[in-house]
Enzyme design. Structure first.
Site, PDB file in Angstrom:
ATOM      1  N   HIS A  66      64.802  31.063  38.806  1.00  0.00           N
ATOM      2  CA  HIS A  66      63.791  31.123  37.741  1.00  0.00           C
ATOM      3  C   HIS A  66      62.441  30.599  38.244  1.00  0.00           C
ATOM      4  O   HIS A  66      61.866  29.640  37.707  1.00  0.00           O
ATOM      5  CB  HIS A  66      64.240  30.330  36.513  1.00  0.00           C
ATOM      6  N   GLU A  86      71.809  29.692  32.420  1.00  0.00           N
ATOM      7  CA  GLU A  86      71.026  28.904  33.379  1.00  0.00           C
ATOM      8  C   GLU A  86      71.179  27.416  33.083  1.00  0.00           C
ATOM      9  O   GLU A  86      71.263  27.033  31.916  1.00  0.00           O
ATOM     10  CB  GLU A  86      69.555  29.312  33.322  1.00  0.00           C
TER      11      GLU A  86
END
Length: 530
Positions: A280, A262
């Site tokens: 997220h 990420e």
């Protein structure tokens, strides 16, 4: 008057809490992004309140001569160098319970979205198409939901799923049958969950034990047409294997809020049909962000004004006066718990902590928390001394304390007895005059073992050749032994060995030892000795 810097975007209500409590506060929500400027000014402050934008590095801490506490509004503290903070004497707090409901609701929302193909149907309709027959969904009612990890967030998901009239099966090594009954879920092993679940949702931390828990092999064990949801941590699912299973039709859909890397700018899951992806967003609601902000302001204020420690990640709940005396004993309690936690892969029913001699007069609540946290951290590194007893209670684990004035061979020691449905484990430890923790008894067998970061524990019948086999195997594979401790209950009876190693033993070395047939168990252990 204590002085606090808020260097990230916290709500004005949270900032006002500091002011109302009589704390001087500077609210500079963009300062955290300027690490050089932050390093210049941090020396003025007793407290630092942050979210994720501020990076509390060793360099920042080196300039923080007056800093006493860092409060993270949220659960993740990867942006804080906790080791450097501990060395500096700075407490690091988080707010582990503020976003549980929000994250659980996101998982439920993602389950609905993938069941009814809502994102794709929405995009198609926005494009002026009317593809009603293309987006045939499935109902949740009556379906079986497999929940991997039935802790705080997973427990909420179980509750919400039962409200949707789903059948819920849960896999969690630390979930007791009693707790499962109260939750209204069926406790199962992982293979059974994979074979039965129509939907699978993950709610476990990322650890060595949970990494790729949905591997290619395990995905192949799932029911054809399963749908998989991950709003927990990236790396729990083999994304490449899942992509192949989606392409083959074995997996009917997936919904992911978290990814192995990420920010996720590329993933094998992207652009596949019936795959829902979000960036997220598990904790991204107005309520959750407000809750964690208010909580961190209250916690920091309590500490700065009264010395109360809540949700600290790097120190026990003890007063300043107790800290110097209790520090080594807190470590002993943690190591004892960590040993048992790493050796136990079944639901714990009870934990008994026995304090003998001088230690019995100390702050036993803090020591209890340290021991229980040590056990829980084996499977959940996010657990701290405050949350560990709460989690243990939720899981139906009975915790008892026994205090004895007599000391025997030692001025004081702590003994931990943990019971499961299958067995009882016990271990005892003390602090020597050099201030270092020692293991002094395992399974009723007396030893004297220094605690190291990397250790190897073996059990066997007391026969000749054990020392030679261990030493030769380690030597042939360049694994250096720093300390070697042996013990036995009687000649020819049960025996144990505890090796303090310079590094973690490779898996191949462990397999060689097991292949000898000399050992009943061969277990690598890791301890936080910092």
């Amino acid at each position: 008057m204590p002085k606090v810097l808020v260097s990230d975007k916290l709500s004005e209500t949270a900032v006002q809490i500091f002011r109302d409590r009589g704390i001087d506060v500077d609210f500079e929500p963009n300062l955290g992004k300027d690490k050089d400027r932050l390093a210049e000014v941090i020396g003025q402050y007793d407290g630092l309140a942050i979210r994720s934008a501020t990076k509390v590095t060793e360099k920042i801490l080196a300039s923080a001569d007056n800093l006493k506490v860092v409060g993270r509004a949220g659960i993740g503290t990867d942006n804080v160098d906790k080791a450097a903070a501990s060395k500096k004497g700075v407490i690091v707090m988080n707010t582990p319970f503020g976003n549980m409901i929000t994250t659980a609701e996101h998982a439920i929302a993602m389950m609905f979205a993938v069941a009814r193909q809502i994102p794709e149907a929405s995009a198609s309709t926005h494009a002026g198409k009317w593809e009603k027959s293309k987006f045939m969904g499935v109902e949740l009612t009556g379906k079986t939901l497999g929940v991997i990890g039935a802790g705080n967030i997973g427990g909420i998901v179980c509750d919400r799923a039962r409200g949707l009239k789903m059948k819920v099966v849960a896999y969690d090594p630390f979930l007791s049958e009693e707790r499962a009954d109260k939750m209204g879920v069926e406790k199962v092993e992982l293979d059974a969950l994979l074979a039965r679940a129509d939907f699978i949702t993950l709610h476990v931390p990322f650890t060595d034990a949970t990494a790729n828990i949905l591997s290619a092999e395990n995905i192949a064990k799932t029911k054809k047409g399963v749908r998989i949801i991950n709003c927990a941590r990236g790396g729990l699912v083999d994304e490449d294997a899942l992509a192949e299973a989606l392409k083959s039709g074995h997996v009917a859909g997936a919904a992911f809020d978290v990814f192995k890397v990420e920010p996720a700018t590329d993933s094998p899951l992207f652009n596949l049909p019936n795959v829902v992806c979000t960036p997220h967003l598990g904790a991204a609601t107005t309520e959750a962000q407000e809750n964690v902000a208010l909580q961190v302001a209250e916690q920091m204020s309590n500490y700065l004004l009264t010395g109360a420690v809540e949700n600290a990640l790097n120190m026990p709940s003890v007063t300043a006066e107790e800290a110097k005396v209790m520090g080594p004993w807190v470590k002993v309690a943690e190591h004892l718990g960590s040993f048992v936690g790493q050796m136990t892969d079944e639901p714990i029913q009870s934990i008994e902590i026995i304090y003998n001699g001088t230690v019995s007069a100390m702050n036993l609540e803090a020591l209890n928390c340290s021991a229980v946290a040590g056990i829980m951290k084996a499977t959940n590194p996010d657990v701290n001394m405050v949350s560990a007893p709460v989690i243990a209670k939720e899981r139906g684990i009975q915790i008892s304390t026994t205090s004895q004035d007599k000391s025997g061979a030692f001025d004081g020691y702590i003994k931990l007895v943990v019971k499961t449905a299958e067995r009882e484990r016990s271990i005892a430890g003390t602090v020597f005059s050099d201030g270092k923790p020692r293991f002094i008894q395992i399974k009723g067998i007396n030893i004297d073992a220094e605690v190291g970061a990397h250790m190897l524990y073996t059990t066997n019948t007391d026969v000749p050749g054990i020392i030679g086999t261990l030493g030769q195997t380690m030597g042939e594979n360049d694994v250096n032994i720093a300390n070697f401790t042996l013990g036995r209950s009687a000649a020819g009876a049960n025996a144990i060995a505890l090796l303090y190693l310079d590094g973690s033993p490779p898996a191949a070395v462990l397999e060689k030892l097991r292949a000898t047939g000399l050992f009943q168990s061969v277990a690598p252990l890791h301890f936080n000795v910092a």
